[in-house]
Design a protein around this motif. Structure first.
Motif, PDB file in Angstrom:
ATOM      1  N   SER A  19       0.832  -1.208   0.000  1.00  0.00           N
ATOM      2  CA  SER A  19       0.000   0.000   0.000  1.00  0.00           C
ATOM      3  C   SER A  19       0.867   1.259   0.000  1.00  0.00           C
ATOM      4  O   SER A  19       0.513   2.270  -0.597  1.00  0.00           O
ATOM      5  CB  SER A  19      -0.985   0.005   1.164  1.00  0.00           C
ATOM      6  OG  SER A  19      -0.289  -0.074   2.372  1.00  0.00           O
ATOM      7  N   TYR A  22       2.288   1.748  -3.514  1.00  0.00           N
ATOM      8  CA  TYR A  22       1.208   2.285  -4.357  1.00  0.00           C
ATOM      9  C   TYR A  22       1.018   3.776  -4.077  1.00  0.00           C
ATOM     10  O   TYR A  22       0.849   4.586  -4.989  1.00  0.00           O
ATOM     11  CB  TYR A  22      -0.059   1.490  -4.052  1.00  0.00           C
ATOM     12  CG  TYR A  22      -1.277   1.850  -4.856  1.00  0.00           C
ATOM     13  CD1 TYR A  22      -1.358   1.542  -6.216  1.00  0.00           C
ATOM     14  CD2 TYR A  22      -2.364   2.475  -4.272  1.00  0.00           C
ATOM     15  CE1 TYR A  22      -2.483   1.856  -6.956  1.00  0.00           C
ATOM     16  CE2 TYR A  22      -3.498   2.788  -5.001  1.00  0.00           C
ATOM     17  CZ  TYR A  22      -3.548   2.473  -6.344  1.00  0.00           C
ATOM     18  OH  TYR A  22      -4.668   2.794  -7.063  1.00  0.00           O
ATOM     19  N   ASN A  56      -6.183   3.159 -13.054  1.00  0.00           N
ATOM     20  CA  ASN A  56      -6.957   2.365 -12.095  1.00  0.00           C
ATOM     21  C   ASN A  56      -7.814   3.280 -11.218  1.00  0.00           C
ATOM     22  O   ASN A  56      -9.009   3.068 -11.032  1.00  0.00           O
ATOM     23  CB  ASN A  56      -5.964   1.547 -11.260  1.00  0.00           C
ATOM     24  CG  ASN A  56      -6.625   0.748 -10.157  1.00  0.00           C
ATOM     25  OD1 ASN A  56      -7.354  -0.187 -10.426  1.00  0.00           O
ATOM     26  ND2 ASN A  56      -6.378   1.130  -8.912  1.00  0.00           N
ATOM     27  N   ARG A  57      -7.206   4.332 -10.684  1.00  0.00           N
ATOM     28  CA  ARG A  57      -7.948   5.279  -9.825  1.00  0.00           C
ATOM     29  C   ARG A  57      -9.034   5.989 -10.624  1.00  0.00           C
ATOM     30  O   ARG A  57     -10.144   6.209 -10.138  1.00  0.00           O
ATOM     31  CB  ARG A  57      -7.016   6.343  -9.230  1.00  0.00           C
ATOM     32  CG  ARG A  57      -6.050   5.889  -8.193  1.00  0.00           C
ATOM     33  CD  ARG A  57      -6.667   5.417  -6.925  1.00  0.00           C
ATOM     34  NE  ARG A  57      -7.298   6.420  -6.108  1.00  0.00           N
ATOM     35  CZ  ARG A  57      -7.775   6.189  -4.884  1.00  0.00           C
ATOM     36  NH1 ARG A  57      -7.665   4.988  -4.352  1.00  0.00           N
ATOM     37  NH2 ARG A  57      -8.351   7.136  -4.202  1.00  0.00           N
ATOM     38  N   GLY A  79      -9.627  -3.589   0.346  1.00  0.00           N
ATOM     39  CA  GLY A  79      -8.301  -3.332  -0.232  1.00  0.00           C
ATOM     40  C   GLY A  79      -8.252  -1.865  -0.638  1.00  0.00           C
ATOM     41  O   GLY A  79      -7.772  -1.501  -1.706  1.00  0.00           O
ATOM     42  N   GLY A  81      -6.663   0.736   0.602  1.00  0.00           N
ATOM     43  CA  GLY A  81      -5.362   1.402   0.532  1.00  0.00           C
ATOM     44  C   GLY A  81      -5.268   2.655   1.378  1.00  0.00           C
ATOM     45  O   GLY A  81      -6.154   2.978   2.178  1.00  0.00           O
ATOM     46  N   ASP A 105      -9.038  -2.796   4.913  1.00  0.00           N
ATOM     47  CA  ASP A 105      -7.675  -3.102   4.471  1.00  0.00           C
ATOM     48  C   ASP A 105      -6.982  -3.860   5.595  1.00  0.00           C
ATOM     49  O   ASP A 105      -7.365  -3.722   6.760  1.00  0.00           O
ATOM     50  CB  ASP A 105      -6.893  -1.820   4.135  1.00  0.00           C
ATOM     51  CG  ASP A 105      -5.816  -2.068   3.078  1.00  0.00           C
ATOM     52  OD1 ASP A 105      -5.973  -1.607   1.928  1.00  0.00           O
ATOM     53  OD2 ASP A 105      -4.805  -2.750   3.398  1.00  0.00           O
ATOM     54  N   ASP A 130      -9.227  -8.849   6.669  1.00  0.00           N
ATOM     55  CA  ASP A 130      -8.687  -9.533   5.502  1.00  0.00           C
ATOM     56  C   ASP A 130      -9.811  -9.931   4.559  1.00  0.00           C
ATOM     57  O   ASP A 130     -10.812 -10.507   5.003  1.00  0.00           O
ATOM     58  CB  ASP A 130      -7.930 -10.782   5.985  1.00  0.00           C
ATOM     59  CG  ASP A 130      -7.025 -11.330   4.915  1.00  0.00           C
ATOM     60  OD1 ASP A 130      -7.505 -11.545   3.775  1.00  0.00           O
ATOM     61  OD2 ASP A 130      -5.837 -11.532   5.205  1.00  0.00           O
ATOM     62  N   LEU A 131      -9.604  -9.638   3.276  1.00  0.00           N
ATOM     63  CA  LEU A 131     -10.568 -10.040   2.247  1.00  0.00           C
ATOM     64  C   LEU A 131     -10.911 -11.530   2.345  1.00  0.00           C
ATOM     65  O   LEU A 131     -12.025 -11.942   2.028  1.00  0.00           O
ATOM     66  CB  LEU A 131      -9.951  -9.743   0.864  1.00  0.00           C
ATOM     67  CG  LEU A 131     -10.553 -10.441  -0.352  1.00  0.00           C
ATOM     68  CD1 LEU A 131     -11.971  -9.946  -0.625  1.00  0.00           C
ATOM     69  CD2 LEU A 131      -9.692 -10.225  -1.587  1.00  0.00           C
ATOM     70  N   VAL A 158     -10.821  -3.295  -5.989  1.00  0.00           N
ATOM     71  CA  VAL A 158     -10.049  -2.569  -6.996  1.00  0.00           C
ATOM     72  C   VAL A 158      -8.560  -2.730  -6.704  1.00  0.00           C
ATOM     73  O   VAL A 158      -8.077  -2.314  -5.639  1.00  0.00           O
ATOM     74  CB  VAL A 158     -10.464  -1.077  -7.016  1.00  0.00           C
ATOM     75  CG1 VAL A 158      -9.674  -0.305  -8.067  1.00  0.00           C
ATOM     76  CG2 VAL A 158     -11.958  -0.954  -7.291  1.00  0.00           C
TER      77      VAL A 158
HETATM   78  C1  LIG Z   1      -2.730  -1.461  -4.847  1.00  0.00           C
HETATM   79  S1  LIG Z   1      -3.628  -1.087  -3.374  1.00  0.00           S
HETATM   80  C2  LIG Z   1      -5.206  -0.589  -4.071  1.00  0.00           C
HETATM   81  C3  LIG Z   1      -5.877   0.537  -3.320  1.00  0.00           C
HETATM   82  C4  LIG Z   1      -7.214   1.009  -3.916  1.00  0.00           C
HETATM   83  N1  LIG Z   1      -8.196  -0.078  -3.934  1.00  0.00           N
HETATM   84  C5  LIG Z   1      -7.029   1.523  -5.317  1.00  0.00           C
HETATM   85  O1  LIG Z   1      -7.239   0.749  -6.261  1.00  0.00           O
HETATM   86  O2  LIG Z   1      -6.635   2.663  -5.498  1.00  0.00           O
HETATM   87  C6  LIG Z   1      -4.023  -2.708  -2.744  1.00  0.00           C
HETATM   88  C7  LIG Z   1      -4.480  -2.712  -1.315  1.00  0.00           C
HETATM   89  O3  LIG Z   1      -5.009  -4.002  -0.985  1.00  0.00           O
HETATM   90  C8  LIG Z   1      -4.632  -4.327   0.335  1.00  0.00           C
HETATM   91  N2  LIG Z   1      -4.719  -5.795   0.471  1.00  0.00           N
HETATM   92  C9  LIG Z   1      -3.983  -6.734  -0.187  1.00  0.00           C
HETATM   93  N3  LIG Z   1      -4.390  -7.973   0.185  1.00  0.00           N
HETATM   94  C10 LIG Z   1      -5.391  -7.811   1.095  1.00  0.00           C
HETATM   95  C11 LIG Z   1      -6.219  -8.719   1.837  1.00  0.00           C
HETATM   96  N4  LIG Z   1      -6.062 -10.038   1.708  1.00  0.00           N
HETATM   97  N5  LIG Z   1      -7.138  -8.200   2.671  1.00  0.00           N
HETATM   98  C12 LIG Z   1      -7.281  -6.847   2.814  1.00  0.00           C
HETATM   99  N6  LIG Z   1      -6.546  -5.949   2.126  1.00  0.00           N
HETATM  100  C13 LIG Z   1      -5.606  -6.412   1.278  1.00  0.00           C
HETATM  101  C14 LIG Z   1      -3.229  -3.767   0.471  1.00  0.00           C
HETATM  102  O4  LIG Z   1      -2.889  -3.571   1.825  1.00  0.00           O
HETATM  103  C15 LIG Z   1      -3.349  -2.471  -0.320  1.00  0.00           C
HETATM  104  O5  LIG Z   1      -3.690  -1.382   0.524  1.00  0.00           O
END
Ligand SMILES: C[S@@+](CC[C@H](N)C(=O)[O-])C[C@H]1O[C@@H](n2cnc3c(N)ncnc32)[C@H](O)[C@@H]1O
Length: 270
Positions: A19, A22, A56-57, A79, A81, A105, A130-131, A158
């Motif tokens: 994160s 990113y 993406n954003r 997720g 971020g 997140d 966690d997802l 996303v």
């Molecule tokens: C690349 S960022 C995307 C942020 C936002 N969704 C965007 O697209 O702008 C990915 C995020 O997913 C979170 N993440 C990854 N695996 C995860 C999980 N298993 N459960 C919860 N969050 C997760 C990371 O901590 C990170 O903040």
């Protein structure tokens, strides 16, 4: 290294995080030198990475506006971020004042910074979860307070599913969330892929290796594999497409070639 106020004590600031990397690509300030070092290494292989993140954003904001325009007033963003410019609650609440947003997140910096940003927003909150544990998310006090699962919800996944390996059953988690939400709910999803990247997969693989090295492997899936996440959903037009091609507001031809890496789509349950 000095620890800034936004970095919770629990985190190891000598290890890069997805994160914060990113956040760096998007021009944010919640990252450390270790994150920037990993990001720069990945950029050597894929100099267009920030263009992918920006596309993406931009897709995410268009999809949230679309959902709000369709009458959706509840958003579950898993997720989510580190908050940056144009966050889901800002976009959704601009269209529908009072729209409710729960961010989720598992990264403590993302959660702490979201808490700070949302302090004065009664209609938005964040859960550290966690997802892969949908039940924990759905039974959290934040979701119970803000989201009525008997009315349609926009579920945002996303740029997260490409951090979940098949062995951890991301398809199962997505199906469980789908089944828990009322008919008429939307899924808003983006996912990385070697398809569409304007350079040979071997070279792009160098950037993917950087994530492997920091123990957060990036799972590049094919378009067909990504389409399987939409099982049980009807695709909203124009279907699963490169990000700039999903209901563009400006001419997609003007986008950087890197923006066409990976896929975006929105689905709706009947
Ligand atoms: C690349 S960022 C995307 C942020 C936002 N969704 C965007 O697209 O702008 C990915 C995020 O997913 C979170 N993440 C990854 N695996 C995860 C999980 N298993 N459960 C919860 N969050 C997760 C990371 O901590 C990170 O903040």
């Amino acid at each position: 290294m000095e620890r800034p106020a936004w970095a919770p004590r629990s985190i190891d600031i000598s290890v890069p995080s997805v994160s914060r990397i990113y956040d760096f690509y998007l021009g944010g300030s919640h990252n450390f030198e270790v994150d920037r070092e990993a990001a720069r290494k990945a950029l050597e292989f894929m100099p267009g990475l920030p263009k992918i993140m920006q596309a993406n954003r931009a897709f995410m904001r268009r999809a949230v506006r679309f959902a709000a325009g369709e009458g959706i007033t509840q958003f579950l963003d898993i997720g989510s971020g580190i908050p940056t410019f144009g966050n889901v609650h800002e976009v959704a609440q601009a269209v529908r004042p009072g729209a409710r947003v729960v961010y989720v997140d598992h990264d403590p910096v993302a959660v702490a910074h979201s808490q700070a940003v949302l302090e004065d927003n009664a209609d938005a909150d964040v859960v550290n979860a966690d997802l892969l544990k949908p039940r924990e998310i759905l039974s959290s006090p934040q979701v119970e307070r803000l989201i009525d699962v008997n009315r349609p919800v926009a579920l945002l996944l996303v740029a997260i599913l490409h951090f979940v390996e098949d062995a951890d059953d991301p398809y199962g988690a997505v199906a469980e969330l789908r089944d828990a939400l009322a008919p008429g709910s939307l899924i808003v999803l983006t996912h990385a892929s070697y398809e569409g990247i304007p350079l040979p997969a071997e070279r792009a693989g160098g950037a993917v290796d950087v994530y492997k090295d920091i123990r957060n492997p990036l799972i590049m899936r094919s378009r067909d594999e990504i389409a399987r996440f939409f099982e049980g959903y009807d695709m909203v037009e124009p279907g699963l497409v490169p990000m700039p091609r999903w209901r563009p507001e400006t001419a997609p031809e003007d986008e950087d070639p890197y923006a066409f890496s990976g896929f975006a789509g929105v689905g709706r349950t009947a």
